[in-house]
Every structure is written in structure tokens, then in C-alpha cells.
Design a protein around this motif. Structure first.
Motif, PDB file in Angstrom:
ATOM      1  N   LYS A   1       2.084   1.688  -3.356  1.00  0.00           N
ATOM      2  CA  LYS A   1       0.986   1.585  -4.325  1.00  0.00           C
ATOM      3  C   LYS A   1       1.343   0.607  -5.440  1.00  0.00           C
ATOM      4  O   LYS A   1       1.321   0.932  -6.639  1.00  0.00           O
TER       5      LYS A   1
ATOM      6  N   SER B   1      -7.221   4.768  -1.729  1.00  0.00           N
ATOM      7  CA  SER B   1      -6.738   4.405  -3.061  1.00  0.00           C
ATOM      8  C   SER B   1      -7.181   3.014  -3.502  1.00  0.00           C
ATOM      9  O   SER B   1      -6.777   2.548  -4.571  1.00  0.00           O
TER      10      SER B   1
ATOM     11  N   ASP C   1      -2.464   3.878  -9.334  1.00  0.00           N
ATOM     12  CA  ASP C   1      -2.966   5.081  -8.670  1.00  0.00           C
ATOM     13  C   ASP C   1      -4.243   4.745  -7.908  1.00  0.00           C
ATOM     14  O   ASP C   1      -4.498   5.280  -6.827  1.00  0.00           O
TER      15      ASP C   1
ATOM     16  N   ARG D   1       2.394  -0.982 -10.543  1.00  0.00           N
ATOM     17  CA  ARG D   1       2.023   0.209  -9.799  1.00  0.00           C
ATOM     18  C   ARG D   1       0.583   0.628 -10.127  1.00  0.00           C
ATOM     19  O   ARG D   1       0.109   0.425 -11.242  1.00  0.00           O
TER      20      ARG D   1
ATOM     21  N   ARG E   1       0.811  -1.216   0.000  1.00  0.00           N
ATOM     22  CA  ARG E   1       0.000   0.000   0.000  1.00  0.00           C
ATOM     23  C   ARG E   1       0.845   1.266   0.000  1.00  0.00           C
ATOM     24  O   ARG E   1       0.495   2.251  -0.661  1.00  0.00           O
TER      25      ARG E   1
END
Length: 421
Positions: A92, A281, A105, A103, A89
Motif C-alpha cells: 500500500k 483500496s 490506506d 503509504r 499494492r
């Protein structure tokens, strides 16, 4: 200056992901680069149609809604045959079993569920199967293709554990392949979470005509055999020889990936009304989630989850998901079933009942304070949606109660869609 696209990674490629992609594409996904990671090789397919594939009523290509070319043609990266083993986390990133890091977003967990376990010994024996994926169906078809049709007529070829919809569908598909099937269910009647005992009795008579036998109010405690399944031993003390077994007793949410990453949850990965997890996220949808203590196995609420998430991701609009009542519409062995709300009669109900043994029709409507609170229909389900609309609206039906069982042609009014004051 062109704004850099965000990386949207979706882990899982089942029906929930397929629907979410449709909802995203309906809107504006120009701000995202989308990657879908799925542990199965083929694209998203309709798991509801596994039973017709097993039965030979359709084929695999017909149920794959999104083949690999579908993703490519829409600019979606599809990583197939790969599992995600961890979420980092802080960085990410998701980490695959191959050691690759992708990866994101924003991350969407749509990792679904797995077949529920039963408390029986020796489940690692060969010829014991689940009924959840195309791979499971392929294995069952291979076994069915080579089973011994010269065995004694009293032998059981296949044992199916689970008297819910999935178990019935598996049993029906195997029976159509010529196997002698015995279905075992620990409850006293089939579909005991949707039907009362009388309606289940109607269903059992129809299914028994398909070369399926039943063992009810009993359960398997042990499988026997050296390497390969030979027999099953029951709690009652009986033993049944069998050549294969299908365990179809429900599902368990795949919550571990999220919870091991520190996301909140108990029965599943906890989400709020906008499908957001405890990490801003990360979102989650489908059978892996928990919302207000509830988990999900029916497609209708999951479709609503996909709409809610698509609105938030594409437009930043908050359209809250509501876990409203959903009628159960089943079609087992060509028999139509409908169940909504209460299905077991108690002292607090006024029961309206119609039975026609010759036609195989059973209708039961349950009222409380002159309002419909439940309906069970077998054989003729044409008015099910009307009853459900009246149930939802809490309409006072005292004026049409004498005609309800006969259907709309007799009670003659459109169901009131507004809740009673």
C-alpha cells in the motif's frame, strides 16, 4: 480513545482532483489525512481556460483555483512537481520518481490524460507543441512574442492540427497574437463529432475572419527540418512552410500507472459505478478511467464521478455514477454552439430546420416518432436546454412541433420532465 486517521493519497492534481477535494470538504473528512501528489508545480487550475490565457483575455493567476496556500490552510499535504512511477499494492505504497515511498490506506488515481499522438514522422523537432498545460501555453506565448511580423503575407506562422474544440481554441488564441494560422483537419468539416456540415460551414466563415485559414480532408504525414520545424508535408502531396505547430487532436487516458500495478482495464483504468477499481483500496476518477467501455473528456460526467466517490469515502454511501447523455455547449471565437443527441440527419429522422444567413443563425431539430432525438444550434442557443430536457424525457412533441424552432415563447409550455409511458 481517538481513532487513528486514515491516509488518503490522491495521485494527480488536475480539475478532477480539485473538484473531488471540494466535494470531500463539503462532507466529513475528519477521518482522513489527505496527500495530493501533482507533477505540475502550481495548484489545481482550470484547463478549460487555457485558451483565454493564450489569447490574452485572462491571466494565469485567474485560472488557478487552488494555489499552494489553499491546501496548507485546509491541512492537506500538497506534494508538487513530483510524478508517481509505481504503485506497490501489497505494501500500500506509491513510489515517486525521486524514489520516495508514500503509504496509503486508500488511493485515488486522478492522473488524467495526455495529448493524442498523430501518425506523422519527425514529431520530435523543436517548435512542435501540445496544448494541454500551462507550460504549453507559456511556450506558445514565448514563440508568439518573438515571431517575425515582417514575413511575407502569404506565409503561415502557425500550423494547428485538429478541428475539434481544442484545435479551434488554440488557433484562435494564436491568431489574436498576430500570427497567421492554418488549421488542418482530416475530416471534411469542423467539429465533425458535434456539428453537421451546414453548421460547421457557418462556424468556418466566422473563424476565417479571425485570420485563420483551413485545410480540410487532409492530414500531415511528415514534419521537416534539421532540428527545428520548417515545414509540414501532407497526405495530399502539398507542403506548407510553418514556424510552429500545435497538435490538438484529442486525448489518451493515462492508464499505464494503474494497469502496470495489475488493476483491470483496457482503454483506461476500469471502475465500477462507485468509482472503485479492481483493488478495494484504490479508486479512480476523471479522464484516466474506463466505465462500461467508455472514457471521459467532458467535465460534467467527471463532476458526477467526484460526487459518487466523495459519498462513498466520507459516508460509505453508494450513490451510483451514471454515464447519462450530456449536451455539448461550446463557445468558439465568441460564437455560441449547442449540440445534443443525433446531429446528422438520416432517413429515420423528421428534420425541422431554420437558417438565417444574414443573422448567422442555424437551428436543426431531429425527431423520431414525434420525440426529439437531436438538436444542433448555431448563433442562438437560448432554447438548447429546453430541447435537451425534452430529449431526455422522451416527450411526445407532436402538439408543439410546428413551433419548436421558434423557441419557448412560441410553443409556450414547460418541457415535460417525465419520461413517456
Amino acid at each position: 480513545m481517538t481513532e487513528k486517521k486514515q491516509s488518503l493519497v490522491i495521485v494527480g492534481n488536475g480539475m478532477a482532483t480539485g473538484r473531488l477535494l471540494d466535494e470531500l470538504i463539503k462532507r466529513d473528512v475528519s477521518r482522513f489525512n489527505i496527500t495530493v501528489i501533482g507533477d505540475e508545480r502550481q495548484g489545481s487550475y482550470n484547463r478549460i481556460m487555457l485558451s483565454p490565457v493564450l489569447a490574452g483575455e485572462t491571466d494565469v493567476p485567474a485560472i488557478i483555483g487552488k494555489p499552494s496556500a489553499w491546501y496548507r490552510d485546509r491541512g492537506i499535504r500538497f506534494v508538487s512537481g513530483v510524478q508517481v512511477k509505481a504503485i506497490e499494492r501489497e505494501q500500500k505504497c506509491v513510489v515517486t520518481t525521486e524514489g520516495n515511498r508514500l503509504r496509503y490506506d486508500h488511493l485515488v488515481l486522478a492522473v488524467g490524460s495526455r495529448p493524442a499522438k498523430i501518425p506523422a514522422e519527425n514529431q520530435a523537432l523543436e517548435k512542435i507543441y501540445s496544448f494541454r498545460t500551462l507550460r504549453d501555453v507559456d511556450r506558445l506565448l514565448n514563440v508568439a512574442r518573438f515571431h517575425d511580423r515582417d514575413a511575407r503575407p502569404t506565409d503561415t506562422d502557425a500550423l494547428v492540427i485538429g478541428g475539434g474544440l481544442l484545435g479551434l481554441e488554440a488557433a484562435y488564441g494564436l491568431a489574436l497574437k498576430g500570427l497567421r494560422v492554418t488549421l488542418v483537419h482530416r475530416s471534411g468539416w469542423l467539429l465533425n463529432r458535434q456539428l453537421d456540415k451546414t453548421a460547421a460551414g457557418y462556424l468556418q466563415k466566422v473563424v476565417e475572419a479571425k485570420n485563420i485559414q483551413f485545410i480540410l480532408s487532409d492530414e500531415v504525414v511528415r514534419f521537416t527540418g534539421s532540428h527545428e520545424l520548417k515545414a509540414a508535408e501532407f497526405k495530399s502531396g502539398r507542403t506548407l512552410s510553418c514556424k510552429l505547430c500545435v497538435i490538438a487532436t484529442g486525448i489518451t487516458p493515462n492508464k499505464e500507472l494503474g494497469l502496470q500495478a495489475g488493476l483491470k482495464g483496457s482503454r483506461g483504468v476500469a471502475v465500477d459505478a462507485y468509482m472503485a477499481t479492481s483493488d478495494n483500496s484504490i479508486s479512480a476518477i476523471g479522464e484516466c478511467v474506463e466505465f462500461k467501455g467508455a472514457t471521459f473528456g467532458l467535465v460534467e460526467p467527471i463532476w458526477h464521478q467526484c460526487t459518487t466517490l466523495a459519498e462513498r469515502l466520507c459516508y460509505n454511501l453508494k450513490l451510483p455514477f451514471e454515464n447519462s447523455a450530456v449536451p455539448t455547449k461550446l463557445k468558439v471565437s465568441g460564437v455560441n454552439l449547442f449540440s445534443a443527441g443525433d446531429f446528422l440527419t438520416s432517413d429515420e429522422h423528421r428534420e425541422l430546420l431554420y437558417c438565417d444567413d444574414n443573422a448567422g443563425i442555424y437551428r436543426k431539430i431531429l425527431l423520431r416518432d414525434d420525440r426529439i432525438v437531436g438538436a444542433v444550434l448555431f448563433g442562438d442557443t437560448r432554447d438548447g436546454q429546453d430541447y435537451f430536457a425534452m430529449l431526455q424525457s422522451k416527450r411526445d412533441v407532436s402538439d408543439i412541433a410546428p413551433f419548436l424552432l421558434m423557441g419557448r415563447a412560441f410553443y409556450g409550455t414547460e418541457p415535460d420532465q417525465t419520461a413517456a409511458a
